[in-house]
Design a protein around this motif. Structure first.
Motif, mmCIF file in Angstrom:
data_model
loop_
_atom_site.group_PDB
_atom_site.id
_atom_site.type_symbol
_atom_site.label_atom_id
_atom_site.label_comp_id
_atom_site.label_asym_id
_atom_site.label_seq_id
_atom_site.Cartn_x
_atom_site.Cartn_y
_atom_site.Cartn_z
ATOM 1 N N UNK A 167 10.318 -7.608 -4.221
ATOM 2 C CA UNK A 167 9.928 -7.869 -2.836
ATOM 3 C C UNK A 167 10.323 -9.253 -2.336
ATOM 4 N N UNK A 168 11.268 -9.900 -3.053
ATOM 5 C CA UNK A 168 11.783 -11.182 -2.572
ATOM 6 C C UNK A 168 11.229 -12.405 -3.260
ATOM 7 N N UNK A 169 10.951 -12.269 -4.560
ATOM 8 C CA UNK A 169 10.381 -13.386 -5.321
ATOM 9 C C UNK A 169 11.350 -13.821 -6.404
ATOM 10 N N UNK A 170 11.805 -15.065 -6.381
ATOM 11 C CA UNK A 170 11.394 -16.159 -5.490
ATOM 12 C C UNK A 170 12.230 -16.292 -4.206
ATOM 13 N N UNK A 171 13.195 -15.377 -3.971
ATOM 14 C CA UNK A 171 14.175 -15.582 -2.903
ATOM 15 C C UNK A 171 13.623 -15.883 -1.522
ATOM 16 N N UNK A 172 12.626 -15.094 -1.087
ATOM 17 C CA UNK A 172 12.075 -15.308 0.262
ATOM 18 C C UNK A 172 11.410 -16.687 0.346
ATOM 19 N N UNK A 199 0.838 -1.209 0.000
ATOM 20 C CA UNK A 199 0.000 0.000 0.000
ATOM 21 C C UNK A 199 0.869 1.253 0.000
ATOM 22 N N UNK A 200 2.017 1.172 0.651
ATOM 23 C CA UNK A 200 2.899 2.339 0.764
ATOM 24 C C UNK A 200 4.074 2.298 -0.184
ATOM 25 N N UNK A 201 4.641 1.097 -0.377
ATOM 26 C CA UNK A 201 5.932 1.004 -1.062
ATOM 27 C C UNK A 201 5.868 0.465 -2.482
ATOM 28 N N UNK A 202 4.689 0.081 -2.933
ATOM 29 C CA UNK A 202 4.534 -0.388 -4.312
ATOM 30 C C UNK A 202 5.547 -1.477 -4.688
ATOM 31 N N UNK A 209 23.304 -2.743 -7.613
ATOM 32 C CA UNK A 209 23.178 -3.277 -8.967
ATOM 33 C C UNK A 209 24.058 -4.521 -9.019
ATOM 34 N N UNK A 210 23.556 -5.587 -9.584
ATOM 35 C CA UNK A 210 24.236 -6.885 -9.522
ATOM 36 C C UNK A 210 25.649 -6.825 -10.106
ATOM 37 N N UNK A 211 25.848 -5.999 -11.131
ATOM 38 C CA UNK A 211 27.153 -5.949 -11.789
ATOM 39 C C UNK A 211 28.219 -5.236 -10.945
ATOM 40 N N UNK A 267 15.980 0.485 -3.090
ATOM 41 C CA UNK A 267 16.243 0.328 -1.659
ATOM 42 C C UNK A 267 15.017 -0.094 -0.852
ATOM 43 N N UNK A 268 13.848 0.438 -1.176
ATOM 44 C CA UNK A 268 12.660 0.096 -0.379
ATOM 45 C C UNK A 268 12.325 -1.397 -0.514
ATOM 46 N N UNK A 269 12.687 -1.988 -1.645
ATOM 47 C CA UNK A 269 12.406 -3.417 -1.845
ATOM 48 C C UNK A 269 13.368 -4.285 -1.027
ATOM 49 N N UNK A 270 14.645 -3.902 -1.000
ATOM 50 C CA UNK A 270 15.582 -4.674 -0.177
ATOM 51 C C UNK A 270 15.303 -4.443 1.312
ATOM 52 N N UNK A 271 14.801 -3.254 1.660
ATOM 53 C CA UNK A 271 14.424 -2.989 3.060
ATOM 54 C C UNK A 271 13.306 -3.936 3.489
ATOM 55 N N UNK A 272 12.364 -4.178 2.588
ATOM 56 C CA UNK A 272 11.265 -5.104 2.883
ATOM 57 C C UNK A 272 11.796 -6.525 3.082
ATOM 58 N N UNK A 273 12.699 -6.963 2.201
ATOM 59 C CA UNK A 273 13.263 -8.320 2.327
ATOM 60 C C UNK A 273 14.030 -8.445 3.651
#
Length: 218
Positions: A84-89, A36-39, A131-133, A107-113
């Motif tokens: 948001x951690x798919x499929x990792x979580x 709802x907040x972080x999309x 960034x992965x590279x 950053x907000x997505x890794x904060x959620x994970x």
């Protein structure tokens, strides 16, 4: 939802104890709350999230386990462009012996994970905001991605994190013939095999594309 999740695990041949089931449902409900907040995801409907996120990610657990050999074997896995951690979580919940790192540039997505790692008591789950590279090579058994990039871009950006006997695995929908041609044209990586997936309750094509370094580039 608990009944549908239990049935989906059964259909996928996954043994999920009560603790894992509770964590999966808790993860789903936390994702709805944060969304709802972080999309975190474009999918808003909890029923759709259950199928298109949870079931879709669960469909990879069996094939990954098979590729890694002995049940209970330790493994290092990177989930690239994890969102948001798919499929990792989901992988971390289902396989506590795997060390899973979710990498995302938002950053907000890794904060959620990171929050999920603590809230769901998953010491085997990490999150990297990068960034992965830009990261140092990680010597992973499997580097996977669900919706990150074309096969060639995925191999170019994330391939160096795969150990010599490891695999890149892209989770895709319909078979991307053009992407496979582009990957093979470069010649560094090649498709080892393509594994169709049947995702419970999902009426859409899904597959895993397993890639290995071409001979002579090790």
């Amino acid at each position: 939802m608990a009944g549908r999740l239990s049935l989906a695990c059964e259909q996928l041949g996954l043994a999920a104890d009560a603790g894992a089931m509770a964590k999966l449902l808790d993860y789903l409900s936390q994702m709805q709350r944060w969304n709802r907040t972080y999309n975190l995801t474009a999918i808003r409907d909890p029923q759709q999230m259950l199928v298109q996120h949870l079931f879709d990610s669960l469909a990879a657990v069996g094939p990954f386990s098979e590729a890694l050999g002995a049940p209970g074997a330790a493994a290092k896995i990177y989930d690239v462009g994890s969102g948001g951690g798919l499929p990792g979580v989901v992988l971390a919940i289902m396989r506590p012996n795997w060390s899973v790192t979710c990498v995302d540039a938002v950053e907000k997505k890794t904060a959620f994970v990171r929050q999920m790692s603590g809230a769901l008591a998953l010491p085997n789950l990490q999150a990297r905001h990068a960034r992965i590279e830009t990261l140092d090579p990680a010597e992973c058994n499997i580097v996977t991605s669900r919706a990150f990039a074309s096969l060639d871009d995925f191999a170019q950006l994330a391939g160096r994190h795969v150990r010599n006997d490891g695999t890149l695995v892209a989770m895709k929908g319909k078979l991307p013939e053009d992407e496979i041609q582009a990957l093979h044209a470069r010649g560094e990586w090649q498709v080892d095999h393509i594994q169709p997936l049947r995702v419970p309750e999902l009426q859409a094509e899904r597959c895993l594309i397993w890639m290995r370094r071409s001979q002579g580039t090790l």
